[in-house]
Design a protein around this motif. Sequence first.
Motif, short mmCIF file in Angstrom:
data_model
loop_
_atom_site.label_atom_id
_atom_site.label_comp_id
_atom_site.label_asym_id
_atom_site.label_seq_id
_atom_site.Cartn_x
_atom_site.Cartn_y
_atom_site.Cartn_z
N GLU A 78 0.84 -1.20 0.00
CA GLU A 78 0.00 0.00 0.00
C GLU A 78 0.88 1.25 0.00
O GLU A 78 1.95 1.26 0.60
CB GLU A 78 -0.90 0.03 1.23
CG GLU A 78 -1.81 -1.18 1.36
CD GLU A 78 -2.58 -1.17 2.67
OE1 GLU A 78 -2.81 -0.07 3.21
OE2 GLU A 78 -2.97 -2.25 3.14
N SER B 137 -0.77 10.58 0.90
CA SER B 137 -2.15 11.03 0.86
C SER B 137 -2.38 11.91 -0.37
O SER B 137 -1.43 12.48 -0.91
CB SER B 137 -2.49 11.84 2.12
OG SER B 137 -1.88 13.12 2.07
N ALA C 164 -9.56 6.84 -9.36
CA ALA C 164 -9.79 6.57 -7.94
C ALA C 164 -8.48 6.39 -7.19
O ALA C 164 -8.32 6.87 -6.06
CB ALA C 164 -10.67 5.33 -7.79
N ARG D 219 -7.00 9.68 -6.52
CA ARG D 219 -7.65 10.40 -5.42
C ARG D 219 -7.25 9.83 -4.06
O ARG D 219 -7.68 10.35 -3.02
CB ARG D 219 -9.17 10.32 -5.56
CG ARG D 219 -9.73 10.93 -6.83
CD ARG D 219 -11.25 10.84 -6.86
NE ARG D 219 -11.76 11.15 -8.19
CZ ARG D 219 -12.41 10.28 -8.95
NH1 ARG D 219 -12.63 9.05 -8.53
NH2 ARG D 219 -12.82 10.65 -10.15
N ALA E 152 -7.94 6.63 -3.02
CA ALA E 152 -8.92 5.66 -2.52
C ALA E 152 -8.27 4.30 -2.31
O ALA E 152 -7.40 3.88 -3.07
CB ALA E 152 -10.09 5.54 -3.49
N SER E 153 -8.71 3.60 -1.27
CA SER E 153 -8.26 2.23 -1.03
C SER E 153 -9.01 1.29 -1.96
O SER E 153 -9.98 1.68 -2.62
CB SER E 153 -8.55 1.84 0.42
OG SER E 153 -9.95 1.78 0.65
N ASN E 154 -8.57 0.03 -2.02
CA ASN E 154 -9.27 -0.95 -2.85
C ASN E 154 -10.73 -1.10 -2.43
O ASN E 154 -11.62 -1.21 -3.27
CB ASN E 154 -8.56 -2.30 -2.77
CG ASN E 154 -7.26 -2.33 -3.55
OD1 ASN E 154 -7.03 -1.49 -4.41
ND2 ASN E 154 -6.40 -3.28 -3.24
N GLU F 117 -12.62 1.18 -0.97
CA GLU F 117 -13.35 2.38 -1.36
C GLU F 117 -13.63 2.39 -2.86
O GLU F 117 -14.72 2.78 -3.31
CB GLU F 117 -12.56 3.62 -0.97
CG GLU F 117 -12.50 3.85 0.54
CD GLU F 117 -11.48 4.91 0.94
OE1 GLU F 117 -11.64 5.48 2.03
OE2 GLU F 117 -10.54 5.16 0.16
N ILE F 118 -12.66 1.92 -3.66
CA ILE F 118 -12.87 1.84 -5.10
C ILE F 118 -13.97 0.84 -5.42
O ILE F 118 -14.84 1.08 -6.26
CB ILE F 118 -11.56 1.46 -5.82
CG1 ILE F 118 -10.50 2.53 -5.62
CG2 ILE F 118 -11.81 1.25 -7.31
CD1 ILE F 118 -9.13 2.15 -6.14
N ARG G 96 -17.32 2.40 -4.64
CA ARG G 96 -17.67 3.49 -5.55
C ARG G 96 -18.04 2.97 -6.93
O ARG G 96 -18.96 3.48 -7.58
CB ARG G 96 -16.49 4.46 -5.67
CG ARG G 96 -16.70 5.59 -6.66
CD ARG G 96 -15.45 6.46 -6.77
NE ARG G 96 -15.26 7.23 -5.57
CZ ARG G 96 -15.75 8.45 -5.39
NH1 ARG G 96 -16.48 9.01 -6.34
NH2 ARG G 96 -15.53 9.11 -4.28
N THR H 194 -11.70 11.83 -2.66
CA THR H 194 -12.10 11.18 -1.43
C THR H 194 -11.52 11.94 -0.26
O THR H 194 -10.78 12.90 -0.44
CB THR H 194 -11.59 9.72 -1.39
OG1 THR H 194 -10.18 9.76 -1.49
CG2 THR H 194 -12.18 8.90 -2.50
N GLU I 273 -9.22 13.20 2.75
CA GLU I 273 -7.76 13.32 2.80
C GLU I 273 -7.28 13.02 4.20
O GLU I 273 -7.37 13.82 5.06
CB GLU I 273 -7.37 14.73 2.37
CG GLU I 273 -7.77 14.98 0.92
CD GLU I 273 -7.50 16.41 0.49
OE1 GLU I 273 -6.95 17.19 1.30
OE2 GLU I 273 -7.84 16.77 -0.62
#
Length: 228
Positions: free
Chosen positions: A123, A127, A168, A171, A173-175, A177-178, A181, A226, A228
Amino acid sequence: MTIRLLVVDDDPLVRAGLTLMLGGDESLRIVGEGSDGREVPDLVARLAPDVVLMDLRMPHIDGLTATERLRARPGAPEVIVLTTFHADEQVLRALRAGAAGFVLKDTPPAEIVAAVRKVAAGEPVLSPAVTRQLMRHVAGRPETRHRRTAAAERLAGLTEREREVALAVGRGASNAEIAARLYMSVPTVKTHVSRLLARLGLDNRVQIALLVHDAGLLDQDPDGATGE
C-alpha cells in the motif's frame, strides 16, 4: 511475518535514533544500516530487506540515485524516502522512480512503523493532499507542461473502467473504497490495479497517482476526491 528493514542515512545519530525507536516493535527487524547510497546494492543483496528507509541527501551517491538504481532491479525491496522537507523536487523524483512514499525525519515513531507496515503490504503511504502539494511545487515549469501531454497520451489507451480505477487511485482511494464506488468486488479492483501497472509499465500505486496528476485528470474532476 516480521518485516525486514534496512536504514540508510549518512548521519550516525539519525541511524541510531531510528534503530532505537523502531527496533522495539515486534513486527519489524532492522537487519542493517548504511551510510551512503553506494552501499545499498551490496547491503540489499546480503541482507534481503523488505523495506529500505532511504535518506535523500548523502555525500557520495544520494538517496535519489540509489532509489532509481535499486527500483530498476527485479525483485527490489520497497523504498520509503527520509526527508526534512514536505515539498521537495527530489522527493517527487524518487516517487517517480518507484519509492512507495516518504516520511519526514521528525515523524513520530508509531507513524513510521505504520508507514513501513503499509508499504510492506503493498500500500502507498502518500495522501492525496501531499501528492497535490508536491505537484504544485513543480507546476508551471516547461517540463511539467510536457509531462502533462505525455501522461495524457499514456492514459489515452485505457478502457473506461481502467480509467475510472486509475482516477480513484489518484484520489487516494483504497481498494475497498474503489470497490464500493465502482460497484465491483475488492479482488476485481486488485486485478484492475495489477493490469494498470502492467499496461502503464509502473511499479506501484503511487506512480499511478502521479501519472493521473501529471495528466491533469483530477483538475478536471475535483468533486471526485475522497477524504484526505
